[in-house]
Design a protein around this motif. Structure first.
Motif, short mmCIF file in Angstrom:
data_model
loop_
_atom_site.label_atom_id
_atom_site.label_comp_id
_atom_site.label_asym_id
_atom_site.label_seq_id
_atom_site.Cartn_x
_atom_site.Cartn_y
_atom_site.Cartn_z
N VAL A 282 -6.66 -78.48 -7.78
CA VAL A 282 -6.55 -77.56 -8.91
C VAL A 282 -5.54 -76.48 -8.58
O VAL A 282 -5.50 -75.97 -7.46
N ASP A 283 -4.71 -76.13 -9.58
CA ASP A 283 -3.70 -75.09 -9.40
C ASP A 283 -3.98 -73.95 -10.37
O ASP A 283 -4.40 -74.17 -11.52
N SER A 284 -3.74 -72.72 -9.91
CA SER A 284 -3.93 -71.54 -10.75
C SER A 284 -3.02 -70.44 -10.24
O SER A 284 -2.31 -70.60 -9.24
N LYS A 285 -3.08 -69.26 -10.86
CA LYS A 285 -2.32 -68.12 -10.38
C LYS A 285 -2.78 -67.66 -9.01
O LYS A 285 -2.06 -66.96 -8.30
N ALA A 286 -4.00 -68.06 -8.62
CA ALA A 286 -4.52 -67.71 -7.30
C ALA A 286 -4.05 -68.67 -6.21
O ALA A 286 -4.28 -68.44 -5.03
N GLY A 287 -3.40 -69.76 -6.61
CA GLY A 287 -2.96 -70.77 -5.65
C GLY A 287 -3.61 -72.11 -5.92
O GLY A 287 -4.06 -72.38 -7.03
N ARG A 288 -3.66 -72.94 -4.90
CA ARG A 288 -4.19 -74.29 -5.02
C ARG A 288 -5.45 -74.44 -4.17
O ARG A 288 -5.59 -73.83 -3.12
N GLY A 289 -6.35 -75.27 -4.68
CA GLY A 289 -7.56 -75.58 -3.95
C GLY A 289 -8.11 -76.90 -4.42
O GLY A 289 -7.56 -77.54 -5.34
N LEU B 160 -19.00 -78.09 -12.86
CA LEU B 160 -17.84 -77.22 -12.99
C LEU B 160 -16.94 -77.79 -14.07
O LEU B 160 -16.60 -78.98 -14.04
N LEU B 161 -16.55 -76.94 -15.03
CA LEU B 161 -15.61 -77.35 -16.07
C LEU B 161 -14.29 -76.64 -15.83
O LEU B 161 -14.24 -75.42 -15.69
N ILE B 162 -13.20 -77.41 -15.81
CA ILE B 162 -11.85 -76.90 -15.54
C ILE B 162 -11.05 -76.99 -16.84
O ILE B 162 -10.92 -78.07 -17.43
N GLU B 163 -10.52 -75.85 -17.28
CA GLU B 163 -9.81 -75.78 -18.56
C GLU B 163 -8.53 -74.96 -18.40
O GLU B 163 -8.53 -73.90 -17.79
N ARG B 164 -7.42 -75.44 -18.97
CA ARG B 164 -6.13 -74.79 -18.78
C ARG B 164 -5.97 -73.51 -19.60
O ARG B 164 -5.22 -72.62 -19.22
N TYR B 165 -6.68 -73.42 -20.75
CA TYR B 165 -6.61 -72.21 -21.55
C TYR B 165 -7.72 -71.24 -21.12
O TYR B 165 -8.54 -71.56 -20.26
N GLY B 166 -7.79 -70.09 -21.79
CA GLY B 166 -8.84 -69.12 -21.51
C GLY B 166 -10.02 -69.28 -22.44
O GLY B 166 -10.81 -68.34 -22.62
N PHE B 167 -10.17 -70.45 -23.04
CA PHE B 167 -11.25 -70.72 -23.98
C PHE B 167 -11.41 -72.23 -24.10
O PHE B 167 -10.49 -73.00 -23.79
N CYS B 168 -12.56 -72.64 -24.59
CA CYS B 168 -12.79 -74.06 -24.87
C CYS B 168 -12.40 -74.36 -26.32
O CYS B 168 -12.23 -73.47 -27.14
N GLY B 169 -12.28 -75.63 -26.60
CA GLY B 169 -12.00 -76.05 -27.97
C GLY B 169 -10.98 -77.16 -28.10
O GLY B 169 -11.00 -77.92 -29.06
N GLY B 170 -10.04 -77.27 -27.14
CA GLY B 170 -9.07 -78.37 -27.20
C GLY B 170 -8.36 -78.42 -28.54
O GLY B 170 -7.98 -77.39 -29.10
N TYR C 57 -11.49 -71.22 -16.16
CA TYR C 57 -10.41 -71.17 -17.13
C TYR C 57 -9.08 -70.91 -16.40
O TYR C 57 -9.05 -70.52 -15.24
N HIS C 58 -7.98 -71.15 -17.10
CA HIS C 58 -6.63 -70.89 -16.58
C HIS C 58 -6.34 -71.72 -15.32
O HIS C 58 -5.68 -71.24 -14.40
N CYS C 59 -6.81 -72.96 -15.32
CA CYS C 59 -6.59 -73.85 -14.18
C CYS C 59 -6.11 -75.21 -14.68
O CYS C 59 -6.53 -75.68 -15.74
N MET C 60 -5.27 -75.84 -13.87
CA MET C 60 -4.75 -77.17 -14.18
C MET C 60 -5.05 -78.11 -13.02
O MET C 60 -4.99 -77.70 -11.85
N VAL C 61 -5.37 -79.35 -13.34
CA VAL C 61 -5.56 -80.37 -12.32
C VAL C 61 -4.20 -81.00 -12.00
O VAL C 61 -3.53 -81.52 -12.90
N LEU C 62 -3.81 -80.95 -10.72
CA LEU C 62 -2.51 -81.48 -10.30
C LEU C 62 -2.62 -82.77 -9.51
O LEU C 62 -1.63 -83.48 -9.36
N GLY C 63 -3.79 -83.05 -8.96
CA GLY C 63 -3.91 -84.24 -8.13
C GLY C 63 -5.36 -84.67 -7.98
O GLY C 63 -6.29 -83.98 -8.42
N VAL C 64 -5.53 -85.82 -7.35
CA VAL C 64 -6.85 -86.43 -7.18
C VAL C 64 -7.07 -86.71 -5.70
O VAL C 64 -6.20 -87.29 -5.03
N VAL C 65 -8.21 -86.29 -5.20
CA VAL C 65 -8.60 -86.61 -3.83
C VAL C 65 -9.34 -87.95 -3.86
O VAL C 65 -10.33 -88.10 -4.58
#
Length: 451
Positions: free
Chosen positions: A157-164, A47-57, A138-146
């Protein structure tokens, strides 16, 4: 302003689990794409988690626009590029070339680089990841570490859908800023005594008569002393042009140039730190204003640019340096200038020390040679089931000014992804994989580190 830095959850966190995978990759830049594709291609669920709606950094969002670090520098063989970096870097370059999205090698001082189309970069990344079976968020940010003790078990992970939570056997921190290491509360460094290289705001200039421009500018993408003198003379004399040494690259698109010119410091003259959102915001506000000034200068004074306009700037300021992990090993300045080769080296770099600070960057060439980056520079000194990839590797300040560029970041991801896939297949800690063995595995996967 005070921010909550660390955020560690125990396995009884109570949040919904949105994925359970072998490998979770944080960040879809050059290192993250390479890591995710490599691990998935070698049979792991990724699984790749990316804050934008595209890759490229930085290559796309930061519009850095070039793949630096593939070719030797030389004072002797200045008429032909000699490529020494292969593996994932070459696979990605070749795919962009097949899509018409990359230039032939262009002169960059004593070495060479290539310029790419940012849209083609995104499309090639999507295809690479899709073909390998990588799941994208896409459109997800990492907020913490388990974590369980010092072992990473997953990510919040946090997104417009909530946290998980994403559970993973191995986490690859390819965020560029060491975000997972930071959230876990582990050690890192910040440049030289807290000062990092200046960020930049790169822009694309359209409607250029490129032939007329090149007839004036010459074949070297680094500006001449004549242009530097023009910029210095006009800075403060009707223009705001704080950097007099600039780079301009023809792109794969007709009538277009890629311009790397700005010097982003605070409006009060202080150095900005991209790990602070207030500083990064100021860099972007200052940067967009500077872009207009440099574009105006080019229209007014550089042949071929008379009718040019700004096509676009980076989605964000281009970040050269922020956090560097404290690793099992550290790439030292003397390793770079000494062209050190090592049996546990997993990535080659022929790129010069290109230290962006002050009005003129420092360049120290590695003529006709390269050094190697050790595997231990990607393993944090503390923590299990985690590895870093990208510009957040463990490195001294000036060493990082060489090691941070795109070709090498592709290589770091290639190494991290292959190491993660191997560790999961063996049900063994990722840090148990020796650098010498990983080097051999990379060679078998096309890296050509010994040939």
């Amino acid at each position: 302003m005070e921010w909550q830095a660390h955020n560690v959850l125990d396995p009884g966190h109570g949040l919904p689990v949105i994925a359970d995978v072998d490998v979770a990759v944080v960040g879809g830049g050059a290192a993250g794409v390479a890591a995710a594709e490599t691990a998935a291609r070698h049979g792991r669920s990724v699984l790749l988690i990316e804050r934008y709606g595209f890759c490229g950094g930085n290559a796309v969002a930061g519009l850095s626009g070039t793949i630096c670090g593939m070719y030797l520098s030389s004072e002797k063989n200045r008429n032909r590029p000699e490529q020494v970096v292969w593996g994932f870097t070459e696979r990605f370059r070749a795919a962009m070339a097949a899509a018409g999205g990359i230039t032939a090698p262009q002169r960059y001082g004593l070495t060479w680089t290539v310029t790419h189309d940012p849209l083609v970069w995104r499309e090639v990344a999507d295809r690479f990841l899709g073909d390998a079976g990588v799941r994208l968020l896409y459109h997800c940010m990492v907020l913490g570490v388990v974590m369980e003790g010092d072992a990473v078990r997953g990510l919040m992970v946090d997104s417009k859908a909530g946290r998980g939570v994403v559970n993973a056997k191995v986490v690859i921190d390819a965020s560029g800023d060491g975000d997972v290491i930071f959230r876990a509360g582990w050690n890192y460094t910040r440049g030289q005594d807290g000062t990092v290289q200046n960020p930049t705001m790169i822009f694309r200039l359209g409607n250029v008569d490129v032939d007329a421009f090149l007839n004036f500018w010459g074949s070297d993408t680094i500006c001449s002393s004549r242009v530097s003198e023009m910029l210095a003379d006009r800075n403060g004399n009707g223009y705001d042009l704080p950097r007099a040494k600039i780079w301009i690259f023809p792109t794969p698109r007709p009538h277009e140039l890629l311009v790397n010119a700005t010097r982003l410091i605070g409006r009060d003259g202080r150095e900005l730190y991209p790990g602070d959102p207030e500083d990064l915001t100021e860099a972007e506000l200052v940067g967009r204003r500077q872009v207009r000034e440099y574009a105006r200068f080019l229209r007014d004074h550089i042949p071929g640019c008379e009718n040019a306009f700004v096509n676009d700037t980076g989605v964000q300021a281009g970040v050269r340096q922020s956090r560097s992990i404290t690793g099992v090993e550290r790439l030292m300045n003397e390793d770079v200038v000494g062209r050190r080769k090592r049996p546990d080296g997993v990535v080659r770099s022929p790129w010069p020390i290109e230290l962006h600070a002050g009005e003129k960057p420092k360049l120290e060439w590695l003529h006709d040679d390269y050094y190697e980056v050790p595997w231990g520079a990607f393993l944090p000194e503390t923590g299990e089931n985690i590895v870093a990839a990208g510009r957040c590797l463990s490195a001294e300040h000036e060493a990082l000014a060489s090691a941070r560029v795109t070709a090498q970041c592709f290589g770091y991801g290639h190494a991290a992804g292959l190491a993660a896939a191997t560790a999961v297949a063996r049900n063994a800690p990722i840090r148990s994989l020796e650098g010498e063995e990983l080097r051999a595995l990379l060679n078998a996967d096309g890296a050509r580190l010994d040939g």
